[in-house]
Design an enzyme around this catalytic site. Structure first.
Site, mmCIF file in Angstrom:
data_model
loop_
_atom_site.group_PDB
_atom_site.id
_atom_site.type_symbol
_atom_site.label_atom_id
_atom_site.label_comp_id
_atom_site.label_asym_id
_atom_site.label_seq_id
_atom_site.Cartn_x
_atom_site.Cartn_y
_atom_site.Cartn_z
ATOM 1 N N ASN A 90 0.814 -1.225 0.000
ATOM 2 C CA ASN A 90 0.000 0.000 0.000
ATOM 3 C C ASN A 90 0.850 1.280 0.000
ATOM 4 O O ASN A 90 0.355 2.342 -0.350
ATOM 5 C CB ASN A 90 -0.940 0.008 1.205
ATOM 6 C CG ASN A 90 -2.212 -0.793 0.924
ATOM 7 O OD1 ASN A 90 -2.573 -1.017 -0.231
ATOM 8 N ND2 ASN A 90 -2.894 -1.238 1.970
ATOM 9 N N TYR A 113 -3.527 -9.125 6.024
ATOM 10 C CA TYR A 113 -3.436 -8.820 4.587
ATOM 11 C C TYR A 113 -2.091 -8.202 4.194
ATOM 12 O O TYR A 113 -1.836 -7.947 3.034
ATOM 13 C CB TYR A 113 -4.609 -7.923 4.175
ATOM 14 C CG TYR A 113 -5.888 -8.727 4.171
ATOM 15 C CD1 TYR A 113 -6.230 -9.494 3.070
ATOM 16 C CD2 TYR A 113 -6.697 -8.780 5.295
ATOM 17 C CE1 TYR A 113 -7.356 -10.289 3.079
ATOM 18 C CE2 TYR A 113 -7.836 -9.572 5.320
ATOM 19 C CZ TYR A 113 -8.165 -10.325 4.205
ATOM 20 O OH TYR A 113 -9.262 -11.127 4.210
ATOM 21 N N HIS A 114 -1.251 -7.917 5.174
ATOM 22 C CA HIS A 114 0.120 -7.483 4.908
ATOM 23 C C HIS A 114 0.180 -6.278 3.970
ATOM 24 O O HIS A 114 1.107 -6.168 3.155
ATOM 25 C CB HIS A 114 0.950 -8.653 4.343
ATOM 26 C CG HIS A 114 0.810 -9.902 5.161
ATOM 27 N ND1 HIS A 114 -0.122 -10.870 4.878
ATOM 28 C CD2 HIS A 114 1.436 -10.308 6.273
ATOM 29 C CE1 HIS A 114 -0.048 -11.823 5.773
ATOM 30 N NE2 HIS A 114 0.881 -11.509 6.644
ATOM 31 N N CYS A 115 -0.834 -5.409 4.064
ATOM 32 C CA CYS A 115 -0.870 -4.179 3.238
ATOM 33 C C CYS A 115 -0.778 -4.495 1.751
ATOM 34 O O CYS A 115 -0.267 -3.684 0.974
ATOM 35 C CB CYS A 115 0.250 -3.212 3.611
ATOM 36 S SG CYS A 115 0.300 -2.782 5.335
ATOM 37 N N SER A 116 -1.232 -5.674 1.339
ATOM 38 C CA SER A 116 -1.088 -6.072 -0.062
ATOM 39 C C SER A 116 -2.373 -6.739 -0.569
ATOM 40 O O SER A 116 -2.361 -7.920 -0.915
ATOM 41 C CB SER A 116 0.120 -7.013 -0.175
ATOM 42 O OG SER A 116 0.351 -7.342 -1.512
#
Ligand SMILES: Cc1ncc(COP(=O)(O)O)c(C=O)c1O
Length: 382
Positions: A100, A338-341
């Site tokens: 992100n 979601y690991h910013c992805s």
């Protein structure tokens, strides 16, 4: 129960002792402001910043240390690169693997800054098809912005090939090296990278709140911030001289001192040795995970090159529950979610669940990997 830290892809820990020692030494012996004032302590603080830049330059193949701006992390570096470079009407090519920190500023620029955006999809295992990238160039393409490795899938992008495509079309290349700086050998000039954003607190082994941006000598950005630089004070505008142009306000000098030692540690160990160690550990982890019943690993096939992480899901179990149980019952720190992805999860088909990510670093041992695998085995049986 000895805690086991397997969340290196978020922040590396433990740091080499020299990092902490140098920071304590600096904080106890000198609190002066770098670049402001000519007294000895201020000069020493300025030298400390330069020392950090110099170590980074040597590691990353940068000829002039002043082409590196010291910033708060990869997020600030990416925002500076994207917002400082792009103009209304520009077209940008990016990928569906981005964090992100790339995607959100780009989407913001699309909404407020008049840019056009194309996402290149990646295959299920996170492999980017170069032909798809080559087809996406348009007359107004100004920039390709992509990560060196996916922080979710661990897949590694062919940066030198991407750079060659960009060069042929006169398009600039911005690389997010958040998951590779310190673990993969990077030479910005040899690889044809125009801008490289890196965090200090991951593979470079520095403290949180550090990182930076390498900017090719022939590029000039609009600064993200205007303010004091300690130089050219009579000028109304932000000075053009580097690195001050991009470093308004007091730098994180204690952080830079720690980062300098972290980079020194990487250089002394060599990225080749770090890479070998990390690849052996993720291969062991990957192979062990695949032996468990009902587990699905994301990213490249076993034995293929990957960044120092493996993301996985256990069939029928919410990744948040897996991570919570590993932490509470076994003292193992991994990251779920979601690991910013979010687009990376769509690529992997895990957009509904997220995943668990275990990541390793220079101090991770094979025994720690085996303890994680044994814990997961027990959880699957219980
Ligand atoms: C691929 C990627 N890009 C950018 C970032 C943001 O880095 P920073 O925390 O230094 O802002 C991260 C951090 O997790 C990342 O994994």
């Amino acid at each position: 129960m000895e805690p086991i830290y397997l969340d290196w892809a978020a922040s590396s820990w433990p740091k080499p002792p020299a990092v902490t020692q140098a920071m304590v030494h600096f904080l106890e012996g000198n609190g002066a402001n770098p670049g402001r004032g000519g007294h000895r302590q201020a000069m020493e603080a300025s030298r400390a910043l330069y020392g950090c830049r110099l170590e980074l330059a040597r590691l990353l193949g940068v000829a002039r240390p002043t082409d590196i701006a010291l910033l708060s992390g990869a997020t600030e570096a990416l925002n500076l690169a994207l917002k400082g470079f792009l103009k209304p009407g520009d077209h940008v090519i990016t990928t569906e693997l981005e964090h992100n920190s790339v995607r959100r500023p780009l989407e913001w620029l699309k909404e407020h800054g008049g840019i056009e955006l194309t996402y290149i999809p990646a295959g299920h295992h996170g492999k980017l098809e170069l032909t798809r990238l080559a087809e996406a160039f348009k007359l107004n393409t100004a920039l390709v912005a992509c990560s060196h490795a996916s922080n979710l899938l661990g897949s590694v992008l062919p940066i030198a090939d991407i750079a060659a495509l960009c060069r042929r079309r006169g398009v600039r290349l911005l690389v997010d090296a958040a998951q590779t700086a310190g673990s993969f050998s990077i030479d910005v000039e040899a690889m044809g990278i125009d801008m490289l954003a890196f965090p200090g607190h991951k593979g470079l082994l520095g403290p949180q709140g550090t990182g930076g941006l390498y900017l090719a000598p022939d590029l000039e950005l609009e600064p993200l911030l205007q303010g004091g630089t300690g130089s050219n004070s009579e000028e109304i505008r932000q000075p053009s001289v580097r690195p001050e142009r991009y470093e308004a306000g007091t730098r994180n000098t204690p952080g830079a001192v720690g980062l300098r030692e972290g980079v020194r540690h990487v250089r002394e160990t060599t990225t080749e040795a770090v890479r070998r160690h990390e690849q052996a550990l993720v291969d062991r982890l990957h192979a062990g995970l695949l032996e468990l019943p009902g587990v699905r690993c994301l990213g490249p096939a076993p034995g293929e090159e990957r960044a120092a992480l493996v993301s996985f899901v256990l069939e029928g179990e919410d990744p948040a529950v897996t991570a919570f149980r590993l932490d509470r019952e076994y003292g193992i720190a991994v990251r779920a979610g979601y690991h910013c992805s979010p687009l990376g999860h769509r690529t992997a088909g895990t957009e509904a669940t997220g995943a668990v990510r275990a990541s390793v670093g220079y101090a991770t041992t094979a025994e720690q990997i085996d303890t994680l695998l044994a814990a997961l085995h027990e959880m699957r049986q219980g």
